[in-house]
Enzyme design. Structure first.
Site, mmCIF file in Angstrom:
data_model
loop_
_atom_site.group_PDB
_atom_site.id
_atom_site.type_symbol
_atom_site.label_atom_id
_atom_site.label_comp_id
_atom_site.label_asym_id
_atom_site.label_seq_id
_atom_site.Cartn_x
_atom_site.Cartn_y
_atom_site.Cartn_z
ATOM 1 N N SER B 133 0.828 -1.205 0.000
ATOM 2 C CA SER B 133 0.000 0.000 0.000
ATOM 3 C C SER B 133 0.859 1.252 0.000
ATOM 4 O O SER B 133 1.972 1.252 0.519
ATOM 5 C CB SER B 133 -0.896 0.011 1.231
ATOM 6 O OG SER B 133 -1.540 1.261 1.340
ATOM 7 N N TYR B 146 -1.945 0.451 10.179
ATOM 8 C CA TYR B 146 -2.054 -0.213 8.876
ATOM 9 C C TYR B 146 -0.819 0.088 8.031
ATOM 10 O O TYR B 146 -0.210 -0.799 7.437
ATOM 11 C CB TYR B 146 -3.327 0.294 8.188
ATOM 12 C CG TYR B 146 -3.551 -0.200 6.771
ATOM 13 C CD1 TYR B 146 -4.033 -1.480 6.531
ATOM 14 C CD2 TYR B 146 -3.303 0.639 5.677
ATOM 15 C CE1 TYR B 146 -4.253 -1.916 5.233
ATOM 16 C CE2 TYR B 146 -3.522 0.208 4.385
ATOM 17 C CZ TYR B 146 -4.002 -1.069 4.163
ATOM 18 O OH TYR B 146 -4.215 -1.503 2.875
#
Lengths: 439, 241
Positions: B133, B146
């Site tokens: 990501s 995250y």
């Protein structure tokens, strides 16, 4: 960041535009919750209806219900979720020797939308509407239950949902029959007609053809009124095709699809440019009749070759006006309608004339009834409301009605033909508009 | 083909893209923690491509029995496993949430990737495509738990790529920016920066064919992240990102 489901939504005509909640889910449980927790819900597929039929306070988008479920390759029966596009169905079935029994003029509509609108095609006189070939579908009803509907199970809901514009619930999946084809090509004849008399005669003569439709120049007046080109076609057999097409008769080459990159400026479409377009279109064919073979995309979906073609009508959008006038008075009615349009100067780029066959009496919410149907695009401008009112008067005088899938401003008495579809759960802006103006 | 996280919309779009491109596999192995929804996808693939699939349950939060995966080999692995977790202030101090985010995105995932990497190393061929990501490029206050797990994954993949180079296995790290998926539904995302699963699949497929090492799904993201990575820390810490 707080979740925010409110979005600007509009359908193909870019009119009207609203800010409403759109929710998209593929889990049945969560769809049930959504329906349970909200009133005034409507399902929306690919947004290819023209007006306000798939707009409401809470819109459920079926775009995530996009999976195929089964394909009986032997008997030609396919089952898929309601958000699958007809274009995706065609990609799967055509190479296997199958075609849709009924297809509208664009393949970018969903299966759920095809049932809710009970779409018709160029073969209505011969093969009826989409619903004729639907074996069953599953429907999420107002109590948030999933029920199977067919001609033998929940048949009242089955028939109410067909052409019911989403007011009976959310169609989740459907199973429908397919037609056998030998090739992906159509044997086509284009025939020119100088006026209404000629084109009406052509329709009578062409009844034995599976597909027929006419493009009509709606700006002609006087003796040229009804100047048009009829296109009729049959699925081609392999042996009759030119050699080159025989090599791989069920596979078409991938085409590049150009895209309209922005909304065209408003002045671009006017009486003169439309007149010019119609002149060129009518005169590009020199002979009275041309016979040739074309692939199914060219024949059925001529407009799909340009992405976002709705943008040529500019930011203010456009409407499509499609009505049907019973056969006996059809010619007289059409003549009046064409005169009214020519006089108004509101030209239509795309005017399509067709003769509907007999309707299916069970599918009481379907639009088609035996008679002549004309579909016209009009740019939204200050004179349009007046034109629609005038056209509505004529349609009413001749006992016709309006196609709800395209309606966004017609008279309520021409659009309130839906029966058995009243509940507070599933409501569209269109339905509200029609009901309110009735009171 | 091996697919980890088969319920991801990007994974599904990628499988379709590969099959549309005409590639055929003996079996597409669909690893999933939700058999029921993956079953729907398997049927879809069968109708559309007449392609054999097998669904294999894999829940990273449970004990994994690797013996069951012994016979599963392929030249292509696509991993879309991921878990965004709760992004709220309260969730930051919720250990359960924090552990789950780290486990699914990194701690429990790496051993599984290692297991299949070892198989590819033995056969001396293959490509591993793994979704990391942009959140892993620099920790930001909005989602750094995250982000840090994804940063760990990105570092792991970079090392693995280096290790595998001489062993003929290629590793592609994909960093999607905002995606128009169920994971982000309802978030007010900028459409110019948001890709659909279909777009992502196209980009990833091109990157795979060109043997790229790292791919951002929308090229704009590589520029945005370049800027974000280069803001000096004494300024960065004051920003609300």
């Amino acid at each position: 960041m707080k979740p925010n489901f409110i979005q600007k939504v509009t359908n193909w005509g870019n009119f009207p535009v609203v800010e409403k909640e759109i929710k998209s889910e593929d889990s049945i449980e969560r769809i049930k919750d959504f329906v349970r927790n909200n009133n005034e819900v409507i399902a929306r597929g690919n947004g290819r209806c023209y007006g306000d039929a798939s707009l409401s306070e809470h819109i459920f988008s079926t775009r995530r219900l996009n999976k195929f479920i089964s394909f009986d390759r032997l008997n030609g029966v396919i089952e898929c979720e309601s958000g699958v596009l007809l274009s995706h169905v065609l990609e799967v079935i055509v190479p296997q020797g199958y075609f849709l029994y009924v297809t509208p003029g664009t393949k970018f509509i969903t299966v759920g939308g095809a049932i809710a609108s009970d779409v018709h095609g160029k073969n209505h006189h011969a093969e009826g509407c989409f619903s004729e070939y639907v074996e069953e579908f599953s429907l999420l009803n107002e109590n948030s239950e999933v029920i199977t509907c067919s001609r033998t199970e929940n048949e009242d809901k089955f028939w109410a949902t067909i052409g019911g514009m989403g007011l009976t619930g959310i169609i989740l999946s459907a199973k429908f029959k397919l037609k056998n084809i030998e090739t992906a090509y159509i044997r086509q004849e284009s025939v020119k007609a100088q006026n209404l008399d000629e084109i009406f005669k052509l329709f009578d003569e062409s009844e034995s053809w599976t597909y027929n439709v006419a493009w009509i120049d709606c700006l002609q007046r006087g003796k040229n009124i009804g100047r048009s080109i009829m296109m009729r076609g049959e699925h081609a057999f392999k042996h009759e095709l030119p050699k080159k097409m025989q090599e791989n008769p069920l596979r078409l080459k991938k085409k590049m699809i150009p895209k309209i990159p922005f909304y065209f400026p408003d002045f671009l479409l006017n009486k003169f440019t439309v007149k010019l377009f119609n002149f060129l279109y009518f005169n590009k064919q020199q002979q009275k009749m041309v016979k040739n073979y074309v692939d199914y995309e060219t024949f059925f979906y001529p407009l799909d070759v340009v992405n976002d073609w709705n943008k040529i009508y500019g930011k203010s959008g456009f409407i499509q006006y499609q009505m049907v006038i019973p056969k006996e008075k059809g010619k007289e009615g059409m003549e009046k309608i064409l005169q009214t349009i020519a006089k108004s100067g509101n030209g239509s780029f795309l005017a399509v004339l067709k003769l509907f066959g007999k309707n299916n009496p069970h599918a009481y919410n379907s639009f088609p009834t035996e008679g002549y149907t004309l579909a016209l695009d009009f740019k939204v401008n200050s004179r349009l409301k007046k034109l629609v009112t005038d056209l509505d008067e004529i349609v009413e005088e001749y006992g016709g009605r309006i196609y709800l899938t395209k309606d966004s401003m017609s008279k309520s008495t021409l659009t309130n033909y839906l029966q058995n579809v009243q509940n507070p759960k599933f409501v569209s802006m269109q339905h509200k508009r029609i009901m309110n103006s009735n009171n | 083909m091996i697919v980890l996280g088969s319920n991801s919309e990007i994974a599904q779009a990628f499988v379709e893209k590969v099959l549309e491109a005409g590639e055929k596999y003996q079996t597409v192995f669909l690893f999933t923690s939700n058999r029921e929804t993956t079953q729907k996808f398997a049927q879809h693939i069968d109708v559309k491509f007449f392609q054999q699939t097998e669904i294999i349950e894999l829940d990273l939060m449970k004990e994994i029995d690797y013996n069951k995966f012994d016979d599963i080999t392929s030249d292509l692995l696509f991993c879309a496993t991921g878990y965004l977790g709760e992004g709220t202030d309260e969730a930051l101090y919720n250990n359960k949430n924090t552990e789950k985010v780290i486990d699914i995105n990194f701690a429990k995932l790496v051993p599984v990737l290692n297991f299949f990497a070892a198989k590819m190393e033995r056969q001396r061929s293959g490509t591993m495509i793994v979704l990391s990501s942009v959140a892993g490029d620099r920790g930001r206050q909005s989602n750094f738990i995250y982000g840090s797990a994804k940063a760990g994954l990105t570092a792991y993949l970079s090392g693995l790529r280096n290790y595998m180079f001489s062993r003929k296995v290629h590793v592609l790290t994909v960093k999607p920016g905002f995606m128009d998926t169920k994971m982000t539904e309802g978030l007010p995302l900028n459409p110019a920066l948001t890709a659909t699963p279909r777009q992502a699949a196209e980009e990833i497929y091109t990157a795979y064919k060109r043997k790229k090492n790292t791919a951002y799904v929308l090229p704009l993201w590589s520029i945005i992240m370049l800027i974000i990575k280069n803001i000096p820390e004494f300024i960065f810490k004051k920003l609300k990102l």
